[in-house]
Write a protein that holds these residues in place. Structure first.
Motif, PDB file in Angstrom:
ATOM      1  N   LYS A 220       2.293 -13.377  -2.702  1.00  0.00           N
ATOM      2  CA  LYS A 220       1.424 -14.687  -2.566  1.00  0.00           C
ATOM      3  C   LYS A 220       1.112 -14.735  -1.400  1.00  0.00           C
ATOM      4  CE  LYS A 220       4.241 -17.356  -6.099  1.00  0.00           C
ATOM      5  NZ  LYS A 220       4.791 -19.064  -5.475  1.00  0.00           N
ATOM      6  N   ALA A 221      -0.747 -14.562  -0.916  1.00  0.00           N
ATOM      7  CA  ALA A 221      -1.162 -14.787   0.448  1.00  0.00           C
ATOM      8  C   ALA A 221      -1.140 -13.483   0.702  1.00  0.00           C
ATOM      9  CB  ALA A 221      -0.566 -16.614   0.959  1.00  0.00           C
ATOM     10  N   GLY A 222      -1.936 -13.102   1.617  1.00  0.00           N
ATOM     11  CA  GLY A 222      -1.840 -11.994   2.640  1.00  0.00           C
ATOM     12  C   GLY A 222      -2.848 -11.533   2.449  1.00  0.00           C
ATOM     13  N   ASP A 223      -2.830  -9.938   3.115  1.00  0.00           N
ATOM     14  CA  ASP A 223      -4.085  -8.974   2.762  1.00  0.00           C
ATOM     15  C   ASP A 223      -3.797  -8.888   1.015  1.00  0.00           C
ATOM     16  OD1 ASP A 223      -5.980  -6.971   2.657  1.00  0.00           O
ATOM     17  OD2 ASP A 223      -5.018  -5.612   3.237  1.00  0.00           O
ATOM     18  N   PRO A 224      -5.008  -8.918   0.289  1.00  0.00           N
ATOM     19  CA  PRO A 224      -5.110  -8.456  -1.138  1.00  0.00           C
ATOM     20  C   PRO A 224      -4.570  -6.839  -1.500  1.00  0.00           C
ATOM     21  CG  PRO A 224      -7.347  -8.526  -0.168  1.00  0.00           C
ATOM     22  CD  PRO A 224      -6.252  -8.751   0.720  1.00  0.00           C
ATOM     23  N   VAL A 225      -4.568  -6.473  -0.691  1.00  0.00           N
ATOM     24  CA  VAL A 225      -4.653  -5.012  -0.605  1.00  0.00           C
ATOM     25  C   VAL A 225      -3.390  -4.685  -0.786  1.00  0.00           C
ATOM     26  CG1 VAL A 225      -4.536  -2.698   0.289  1.00  0.00           C
ATOM     27  CG2 VAL A 225      -6.893  -3.843   0.682  1.00  0.00           C
ATOM     28  N   GLN A 226      -2.333  -3.696  -1.951  1.00  0.00           N
ATOM     29  CA  GLN A 226      -1.553  -2.996  -2.294  1.00  0.00           C
ATOM     30  C   GLN A 226      -1.748  -1.639  -2.541  1.00  0.00           C
ATOM     31  OE1 GLN A 226       0.848  -5.196  -5.220  1.00  0.00           O
ATOM     32  NE2 GLN A 226       0.953  -7.026  -3.989  1.00  0.00           N
ATOM     33  N   MET A 227      -0.593  -0.777  -1.612  1.00  0.00           N
ATOM     34  CA  MET A 227      -0.882   0.437  -1.524  1.00  0.00           C
ATOM     35  C   MET A 227       1.092   0.926  -2.515  1.00  0.00           C
ATOM     36  SD  MET A 227      -2.282   1.960   1.678  1.00  0.00           S
ATOM     37  CE  MET A 227      -4.196   1.550   2.087  1.00  0.00           C
ATOM     38  N   ILE A 228       1.400   1.140  -3.723  1.00  0.00           N
ATOM     39  CA  ILE A 228       2.224   1.492  -3.437  1.00  0.00           C
ATOM     40  C   ILE A 228       2.250   2.339  -5.033  1.00  0.00           C
ATOM     41  CG2 ILE A 228       2.785  -0.681  -5.322  1.00  0.00           C
ATOM     42  CD1 ILE A 228       5.723  -0.317  -5.033  1.00  0.00           C
ATOM     43  N   GLY A 229       3.010   3.750  -4.977  1.00  0.00           N
ATOM     44  CA  GLY A 229       3.618   4.783  -6.016  1.00  0.00           C
ATOM     45  C   GLY A 229       1.879   5.940  -5.889  1.00  0.00           C
ATOM     46  N   SER A 230       1.841   6.677  -6.856  1.00  0.00           N
ATOM     47  CA  SER A 230       1.368   7.483  -6.964  1.00  0.00           C
ATOM     48  C   SER A 230       0.232   8.092  -8.182  1.00  0.00           C
ATOM     49  CB  SER A 230       1.937   8.974  -6.940  1.00  0.00           C
ATOM     50  OG  SER A 230       2.267   8.827  -5.816  1.00  0.00           O
ATOM     51  N   ALA A 231      -0.781   8.493  -7.827  1.00  0.00           N
ATOM     52  CA  ALA A 231      -1.823   8.676  -8.722  1.00  0.00           C
ATOM     53  C   ALA A 231      -2.003  10.711  -8.969  1.00  0.00           C
ATOM     54  CB  ALA A 231      -3.020   8.711  -8.028  1.00  0.00           C
ATOM     55  N   VAL A 232      -1.926  10.856 -10.378  1.00  0.00           N
ATOM     56  CA  VAL A 232      -1.626  12.231 -10.100  1.00  0.00           C
ATOM     57  C   VAL A 232      -2.273  13.438 -10.582  1.00  0.00           C
ATOM     58  CG1 VAL A 232       0.342  13.574 -11.669  1.00  0.00           C
ATOM     59  CG2 VAL A 232       1.046  11.789 -11.492  1.00  0.00           C
ATOM     60  N   LEU A 233      -2.376  14.018  -9.530  1.00  0.00           N
ATOM     61  CA  LEU A 233      -4.035  15.231  -9.832  1.00  0.00           C
ATOM     62  C   LEU A 233      -3.074  16.434 -10.641  1.00  0.00           C
ATOM     63  CD1 LEU A 233      -5.176  12.855  -8.274  1.00  0.00           C
ATOM     64  CD2 LEU A 233      -6.621  14.505  -7.031  1.00  0.00           C
ATOM     65  N   ARG A 234      -3.973  16.924 -11.521  1.00  0.00           N
ATOM     66  CA  ARG A 234      -3.832  18.250 -12.208  1.00  0.00           C
ATOM     67  C   ARG A 234      -5.727  19.443 -11.702  1.00  0.00           C
ATOM     68  NH1 ARG A 234      -1.432  18.825 -16.771  1.00  0.00           N
ATOM     69  NH2 ARG A 234      -3.543  18.852 -18.074  1.00  0.00           N
ATOM     70  N   ASN A 235      -5.963  20.546 -11.091  1.00  0.00           N
ATOM     71  CA  ASN A 235      -6.813  20.758 -10.967  1.00  0.00           C
ATOM     72  C   ASN A 235      -7.710  20.072 -10.358  1.00  0.00           C
ATOM     73  OD1 ASN A 235      -6.295  23.204 -11.807  1.00  0.00           O
ATOM     74  ND2 ASN A 235      -6.249  22.857 -14.169  1.00  0.00           N
TER      75      ASN A 235
END
Length: 408
Positions: A220-235
């Motif tokens: 609740k409140a604060g900066d709306p940005v969240q960074m957690i987890g990974s995007a998985v890339l192949r090739n």
């Protein structure tokens, strides 16, 4: 001799000033601190967002620039990054430079497209683009992410990403990802990229502290940005995501330690419904042995971890009760091994590859590169027999000599 000395005295000044031909005043340059990449409306076109730092903010000229924004954000459409860099000069008065660029944000739609690989490969043609530039995949368009990311505590955008990068090494909730590592993954190995968003997503009941994806953390409140987890890339193409917990496990299963210590929690084996917070430390590297002579291939992983108990909300007696200590140790070991086995199975069946950098010990089993390529580790891993063992040691149970008794 006099003629020779005279020529020397003439040549010395010429040598000193010969390197000034490309000189450009600092005030005439504009430094990009974050670069956003999105898929364009037309095929083979991209939208490039430049976040250019305002050099007057947080300087001695602050009084003159107190009403100015900390950065200028410009988005242009072009076939590639270098073309977009030139187009920016149609509206920007200063020469745009990538020499301070440390953060590249890719919209998920572009990351999942076929053109992303060519776009990111062409970026390194510019000698100003650093190979150690951090990569982030945003759930929404990268331009929207950059516009919405306005951290209150940091007016300078480059400092925000710099400080976040240091915090990530202590939490392990996102993987270390940069351009240099991306270009090392050339044989189909999976590559994990930081996953982020400025949007909120309701997930119903609250989960454990690390089982979220970006946007799902109940905040609740604060900066709306969240960074957690990974995007998985192949090739160099995004094929899926991992939660914060899965990302942590993927880092633990790598030979090279990624983080020194993280804070996490486990179910209390004595008091149902309660959890115990611990500090998990990698005291030594994970040991990975790959046997490619067997069919299917055999992978043996030994993960040594040391735990420090930080909180015991249920007030279960662990400090003085050896039986409870053994229960806790076995419970944590079992949970870590089950979650790791589940992640390996997900890699084998869903992603068809591994993100644990196990291809390095596998490659050591062959004399030549061609032998390794003919073996096709990516395909062999999908049927590999993987045995994971956590060597759990509980270093202490907190500062209390004896916890207070629970009178429930």
């Amino acid at each position: 001799m006099r003629v020779f000395m005279g020529m020397v005295w003439i040549l010395i000044p010429l040598m000193l000033i010969s390197g000034c031909g490309q000189k450009e005043e600092l005030e005439r340059q504009a430094f990009v601190v974050a670069l956003g990449l999105d898929k364009g409306e037309k095929d083979h076109m991209i939208e490039v967002t430049f976040q250019i730092a305002n050099p007057q903010v947080n300087t001695s000229q602050l009084a003159e620039a107190q009403n100015e924004p900390p950065s200028d954000i410009v988005t242009v459409t072009a076939p590639d990054i270098l073309s977009a860099k030139e187009l920016v000069h149609t509206s920007h008065s200063r020469r745009v430079r990538f020499s301070h660029l440390k953060t590249i944000i890719i919209g998920e739609e572009l990351a999942r497209s076929e053109v992303f690989s060519n776009i990111i490969e062409s970026a390194i043609v510019d000698p100003e683009v650093r190979r150690e530039s951090m990569m982030i995949v945003s759930k929404e368009k990268a331009s929207e992410f950059i516009h919405k990311n306005k951290p209150i505590m940091e007016t300078r955008p480059h400092k925000y990403y710099e400080f976040m990068q240091k915090i990530w090494k202590q939490t392990g909730l996102v993987p270390p990802s940069n351009l240099n590592t991306l270009f090392q993954r050339i044989q189909g190995e999976l590559f994990l990229v930081i996953y982020a968003t400025a949007e909120r997503e309701e997930v119903g009941e609250h989960q454990n502290e690390d089982t979220y994806l970006a946007g799902q953390v109940p905040q609740k409140a604060g900066d709306p940005v969240q960074m957690i987890g990974s995007a998985v890339l192949r090739n160099r193409k995004m094929i899926g995501t991992l939660t914060g917990e899965e990302t942590r496990i993927a880092m633990l299963l790598r030979e090279e330690p990624v983080f020194d210590a993280i804070i996490t929690s486990f179910p209390d084996p004595v008091k149902e419904g309660s959890r115990i917070s611990v500090r998990l430390i990698e005291t030594s590297p994970t040991r990975v042995k790959v046997d490619t002579k067997q069919e299917p291939a055999k992978v043996n992983v030994q993960v040594p971890v040391v735990l420090q108990i930080h909180s015991n909300p249920a007030n279960v007696s662990y400090t003085t009760n050896q039986h409870n200590q053994n229960l806790l140790k076995k419970s944590i070991k079992k949970r870590l091994e089950e979650r790791s086995a589940r992640l390996v199975e997900k890699m084998q069946n869903e992603f068809k590859g591994e993100a644990f950098v196990w291809y390095v010990p596998a490659r050591k089993q062959f004399w030549t590169v061609k032998q390794y390529e003919d073996y096709n580790w990516e395909k062999k891993f999908q049927q590999a027999d993987v045995d994971i063992n956590y060597e759990v040691k509980i270093e202490n149970f907190g500062e209390q000599i004896k916890p207070p008794s629970n009178k429930d």
